[in-house]
Design an enzyme around this catalytic site. Structure first.
Site, PDB file in Angstrom:
ATOM      1  N   GLY A  89       0.789  -1.226   0.000  1.00 36.00           N
ATOM      2  CA  GLY A  89       0.000   0.000   0.000  1.00 36.00           C
ATOM      3  C   GLY A  89       0.816   1.268   0.000  1.00 36.00           C
ATOM      4  CB  SER A 121      -2.256 -13.918   1.003  1.00 30.15           C
ATOM      5  OG  SER A 121      -1.249 -13.716   0.035  1.00 30.15           O
ATOM      6  CB  ALA A 145       2.178  -5.252  -9.073  1.00 34.42           C
ATOM      7  CB  THR A 164      -4.002  -3.115  -5.936  1.00 33.28           C
ATOM      8  OG1 THR A 164      -3.352  -3.096  -4.659  1.00 33.28           O
ATOM      9  CG2 THR A 164      -5.064  -4.200  -5.935  1.00 33.28           C
ATOM     10  CB  SER A 165       1.352  -1.816  -5.878  1.00 32.96           C
ATOM     11  OG  SER A 165       2.122  -2.950  -6.220  1.00 32.96           O
ATOM     12  CG  ASP A 211      -5.214  -6.761  -0.947  1.00 27.19           C
ATOM     13  OD1 ASP A 211      -5.141  -7.751  -1.689  1.00 27.19           O
ATOM     14  OD2 ASP A 211      -4.471  -5.776  -1.034  1.00 27.19           O
ATOM     15  CB  THR A 243       9.191  -7.801  -3.693  1.00 31.18           C
ATOM     16  OG1 THR A 243       8.817  -6.915  -2.634  1.00 31.18           O
ATOM     17  CG2 THR A 243      10.641  -8.212  -3.498  1.00 31.18           C
ATOM     18  CB  SER A 289       3.253 -11.260  -4.552  1.00 33.53           C
ATOM     19  OG  SER A 289       2.907 -12.237  -3.618  1.00 33.53           O
TER      20      SER A 289
END
Length: 490
Positions: free
Chosen positions: A166, A262, A194, A196-197, A254, A201, A192
């Site tokens: 976020g 998760s 992306a 919603t970003s 989320d 990473t 993971s």
């Protein structure tokens, strides 16, 4: 058929196909497609006659990959077995609780590909917000772990670090992994892409080294270097989570229970027994208030304790982005600057990474209480962290240089004053409109942070895009929302 439906298997038939008439198939029917000893459950699309012969079935790329075979092979089409577990989802919608066995059935069916996109969306929605109790969250986490592989390591202490997300930028994980591994800890970091970003990473790390490693290769990297930073979706660790993320991405939300499940399921599947969670809290972060942070932290601690994972949650400032880059390549340049001790490296990213790395060293038993931060700082200063990061990248397939965008546009201050606030969500949206993360060099290069004194015309941020169209699209939205970065008079 050469049609990319992302990860969803889709089959194509003519409406006058003898199979459609005999079986009663229609558009959006779920059908079982068998080819030799392989089978896949696919969503049916109906096409016009010129596209297919009456006795032919077409397959999307995802279905083709799952089945293998060659053009012209005979396929068997039939109705799939009834989806008994979906009654659990209906029950949840109407106010009933999931049973442990019910969630095991649901996750097993999702992992086996028996749920359509619509059915998975219904499951995600039924779990949204605070709909899941702690017991349901624990049961969901167990089911997600049981549905995939679980790694085991010879080290008694296996650590991991995760951020709830976020916050644009904030790419601390590769730095923390490098410091922890340089200190001798085992840290098999699966990340993971992306959701919603503008970047996850794994998206950022992919700018520097291969991340789509299969399980044997990932194990070799960790055994050789003590750590890795890889994409978890390539290895079958908690595979239901990756399928659910596929649905959560377009829904753009989320849920607290699914977020906890998760995170914890991925860490347990990767073999970790100590987990540090970075939880940024701020008005435009994912976690927006102290109350929300308390609630999520309790759930994470509760699930971890029930399943044998030692969890520590660290709350950090979520009021503004961390670092300068927002987008895969731009974030990669930031973390390289920190690891290489460059003079112009973003101070906020370095200090946050050191704070988290220091705590991880203490959790992992490599430093006493209060001694982790200075030890982490020394490992970064003396080049040990950079050398370890280089070695990890080489073990994963080779270190490479991130790309640069071909098109940029600066946005400047409209007045003299001081930066009062930065809207994380709006800034992330601008970066996504510019093409991130699909266009890896796209995103935002932030020039200011909260509290900075600025003059009229001074650059606030530079927009990066890989095509003129994407640049214009994002720039139009950014220009219409100058309040993204609030400037007030001194």
């Amino acid at each position: 058929m050469g049609i990319n439906t992302y990860q969803e298997p889709v089959a194509y038939l003519r409406s006058d196909s003898p199979v459609c008439r005999a079986q009663g198939f229609d558009a959006h029917s779920r059908i079982r497609v068998g080819l030799g000893d392989r089978a896949v459950i696919a969503t049916l699309n109906i096409v016009d006659p010129p596209l297919l012969a009456p006795d032919r079935v077409g397959l999307s790329e995802a279905a083709w990959r799952a089945l293998g075979g060659a053009d012209g092979d005979p396929a068997q089409l039939s109705h799939p077995e009834p989806l008994e577990s979906f009654s659990q989802v209906r029950g949840k919608v109407y106010g009933h609780s999931y049973s442990r066995s019910g969630l095991q059935m649901v996750i097993a069916d999702i992992t086996a590909g028996r749920y359509s996109e619509l059915e998975m969306a219904a499951f995600v929605t039924a779990c949204a917000g605070s709909a899941l109790s702690l017991d349901e969250t624990i049961a969901l986490t167990e089911a997600m772990v049981d549905a995939g592989q679980r790694l085991h390591w010879p080290s008694a202490v296996v650590v991991d670090k995760h951020c709830v997300g976020g916050l644009p930028g904030n790419r601390t994980t590769p730095i923390v992994v490098a410091i922890a591994a340089a200190a001798g800890l085992t840290i098999p970091k699966t990340s993971s892409r992306a959701i919603t970003s503008p970047s996850g990473t794994a998206d950022t790390m992919a700018m520097l080294a291969p991340v789509d490693l299969e399980l044997p290769r990932m194990r070799q990297v960790v055994e050789r270097e003590g750590g890795c930073v890889v994409w978890g979706g390539a290895m079958g660790l908690s595979p239901a989570d990756d399928l659910l993320i596929r649905v959560e991405r377009p829904l753009d939300f989320d849920s607290e229970g699914q977020l906890a499940a998760s995170i914890i399921s991925k860490k347990l599947a990767a073999g970790s027994n100590h987990l540090l969670i970075d939880m940024p809290v701020g008005p435009t972060a994912k976690v927006r208030s102290a109350h929300a942070a308390d609630t999520l932290a309790r759930r994470l601690h509760g699930v971890g304790e029930a399943l044998g994972l030692n969890v520590r949650v660290t709350r950090t400032d979520g009021s503004q982005p961390v670092g300068r880059g927002i987008g895969p390549a731009l974030e990669a340049w930031d973390l390289l600057a920190v690891l290489q001790n460059q003079a112009g490296a973003p101070t906020d990213l370095r200090e946050r990474a050191l704070l988290l790395a220091g705590q991880l060293l203490e959790i992992g038993g490599k430093a006493g209480h209060g001694e982790g931060l200075p030890q982490a700082r020394e490992l970064l200063r003396n080049g040990s962290a950079w050398r370890k990061f280089e070695a990890i990248c080489q073990a994963q397939g080779g270190l490479r240089e991130p790309p640069r965008a071909a098109h940029t546009q600066e946005f400047t201050a409209g007045r003299d004053g001081r930066v009062q606030s930065i809207d994380n969500r709006r800034l992330a949206r601008i970066a996504k409109l510019a093409g991130a993360p699909a266009s890896p060099a796209a995103g935002i290069e932030l020039q200011v942070h909260c509290g900075d004194r600025v003059e009229r015309g001074q650059p606030l941020y530079r927009l990066h895009a890989q095509s003129p169209g994407e640049l214009a699209y994002a720039a139009a939205y950014a220009g219409a929302h100058p309040e993204t970065i609030q400037i007030t008079e001194d």
